[in-house]
Design a protein around this motif. Structure first.
Motif, short mmCIF file in Angstrom:
data_model
loop_
_atom_site.label_atom_id
_atom_site.label_comp_id
_atom_site.label_asym_id
_atom_site.label_seq_id
_atom_site.Cartn_x
_atom_site.Cartn_y
_atom_site.Cartn_z
N ILE A 2 78.62 48.40 -68.99
CA ILE A 2 78.65 49.39 -68.70
C ILE A 2 78.33 50.39 -69.93
CG2 ILE A 2 79.97 49.38 -66.81
CD1 ILE A 2 82.40 50.64 -68.35
N HIS A 4 77.82 53.79 -62.55
CA HIS A 4 77.56 52.76 -63.54
C HIS A 4 77.97 51.35 -63.24
CE1 HIS A 4 81.81 54.56 -63.82
NE2 HIS A 4 82.16 53.09 -63.72
N GLU A 5 78.35 51.26 -61.91
CA GLU A 5 78.48 49.94 -61.28
C GLU A 5 77.14 49.77 -60.69
OE1 GLU A 5 83.25 49.79 -60.29
OE2 GLU A 5 81.97 50.20 -58.69
N ASN A 52 88.26 49.87 -70.63
CA ASN A 52 86.93 49.07 -70.57
C ASN A 52 87.07 47.45 -70.85
OD1 ASN A 52 84.93 52.02 -71.56
ND2 ASN A 52 85.62 51.52 -69.49
N ASN A 54 80.45 44.88 -63.08
CA ASN A 54 80.33 45.46 -64.70
C ASN A 54 81.18 46.47 -64.86
OD1 ASN A 54 79.11 47.48 -63.32
ND2 ASN A 54 77.60 47.67 -65.00
N CYS A 55 82.04 46.84 -63.89
CA CYS A 55 83.29 47.72 -64.16
C CYS A 55 84.62 47.29 -63.67
CB CYS A 55 82.88 49.08 -63.46
SG CYS A 55 84.37 50.25 -63.81
N LYS A 79 77.30 54.90 -72.93
CA LYS A 79 77.88 54.63 -71.55
C LYS A 79 76.86 54.97 -70.59
CE LYS A 79 82.21 54.18 -71.02
NZ LYS A 79 83.54 54.52 -71.02
N TYR A 80 76.46 54.05 -69.68
CA TYR A 80 75.78 54.05 -68.53
C TYR A 80 76.62 54.87 -67.54
CZ TYR A 80 72.63 50.69 -70.82
OH TYR A 80 71.79 50.24 -71.60
#
Length: 362
Positions: A95, A62-63, A299, A162-163, A118-119
């Motif tokens: 994410i 997800h990153e 998150n 993004n994480c 959630k990706y």
């Protein structure tokens, strides 16, 4: 260009397999992105090792940072801030996607909003498989915060925004003003390093960082830490007089000890406890008498995400973020990448989607 390649995870102990997937027509509000780079996060490793359960089959990762390929016909072609987006732009995205009209989203907690997706955590289905980083492509859903990012930011650095970076941005939001404050960070993984750097930029007066891993602590000063504490030595005591204690480790011992280190009116911000461990023991009388505040974050929200993109855009050369990824692999070598990450425990391992075979940066 109607085919994508995905690395499919089907459970602990099973090697991931490379599969081909037809790229579906875009639905309303969607964007097709070519993934350029993915870094392997701790939660990916938890799933891989069986410490975290996801519905399988799934595509982990997800990153991610990518490049826009196409928009749905009705897309506004603007990012989260209203800036124009074009085919070929480099972007990163939250994410998760969620319903912006839900009560939790309106309350500043979209990561807990309704219809949350959630990706890198979703199950692969026949018509919905392109939602993870270990894939050549990703389809971004409505309710996802998308932001353009400069191509001057190296791909391995852009991937972590993004994480790890956005989550730490959320932790700083909860902590409040850090100017001239004394900071303690427990856990010197990527979250801890980013936290030290962000606290430094935010004007913290003194930054302590503590961990049980001496190799990780060696990097801490380069990210803004003033003093490190190796916790494997039983004689080591955490410093007192701490204004804000951030826990990035999830260790019950670390959280308990950092509470004891807080000054009167101090704050504890916990973000590392995302896996099952023993319960934290809290001395309620001490918390009450010393006016201690404990806050938790899972998150981040969209405000944090924007802060993270701006922070990296301005500071990616101020701190050695280019050293965060210690080794790169190609998509075809994903299984070797995960084995390396588990065995060596680096801050991050990277998957370079521009590579077809082989390894680099060894």
């Amino acid at each position: 260009m109607n085919k994508a390649k995905i690395m499919v995870f089907e459970g602990q102990g099973q090697p991931m397999s490379l599969q081909e997937q037809t790229i579906p027509d875009l639905k309303s509000g969607e964007i097709l992105v070519k993934n350029l780079y993915t870094s392997i996060c701790g939660s990916d490793l938890h799933t891989y090792c069986g410490l975290r359960q996801e519905k399988v089959p799934t595509v982990l990762g997800h990153e991610i940072v990518g490049e826009i390929i196409s928009f749905s016909d009705d897309h506004s072609k603007t990012d989260h801030l209203g800036n124009k987006l074009n085919v070929g732009d480099r972007v990163t995205w939250s994410i998760f996607s969620s319903d912006p009209d839900s009560e939790l989203s309106k309350a500043g907690m979209p990561q807990k909003g309704e219809r949350l997706f959630k990706y890198g955590h979703a199950q692969v289905t026949i018509d919905d498989a392109l939602h993870g980083g270990l894939s050549t492509h990703c389809i971004l859903k409505p309710g996802t915060a998308i932001l353009g990012i400069s191509k001057e930011v190296p791909l391995p650095v852009a991937a972590i925004i993004n994480c790890a970076v956005a989550t730490v941005a959320g932790a700083l939001r909860l902590a409040g003003n850090l100017s001239q404050k004394t900071i303690l960070i427990t856990g010197s993984g990527l979250l801890g390093m980013v936290c030290a750097a962000m606290c430094k930029v935010a004007g913290a007066g003194f930054i302590h960082i503590a961990d049980i891993n001496p190799l990780r602590l060696e990097q801490a000063s380069d990210f803004g830490a003033n003093e490190t504490h190796l916790l494997t030595d039983s004689s080591v005591q955490l410093p007192g007089g701490i204004d804000v204690a951030f826990d990035m480790s999830g260790s019950a011992d670390a959280m308990e000890n950092s509470l004891s280190a807080l000054a009167i009116g101090g704050k504890a911000v916990w973000i590392g406890a995302v896996f099952n461990t023993r319960k934290v023991q809290v001395d309620a009388e001490s918390i009450v008498r010393r006016l201690i505040t404990i806050k938790g974050l899972h998150n981040y929200n969209f405000e944090d995400f924007v802060y993270a993109v701006n922070f990296i855009s301005k500071n990616h050369q101020v701190f050695p973020f280019e050293k965060v990824v210690s080794k790169e692999f190609s998509l075809l070598d994903t299984n070797e990448a995960f084995k390396y990450a588990v065995a060596n425990k680096p801050l991050r391992v990277g998957i370079n989607l521009d590579q077809q075979t082989g390894q680099s940066n060894g």
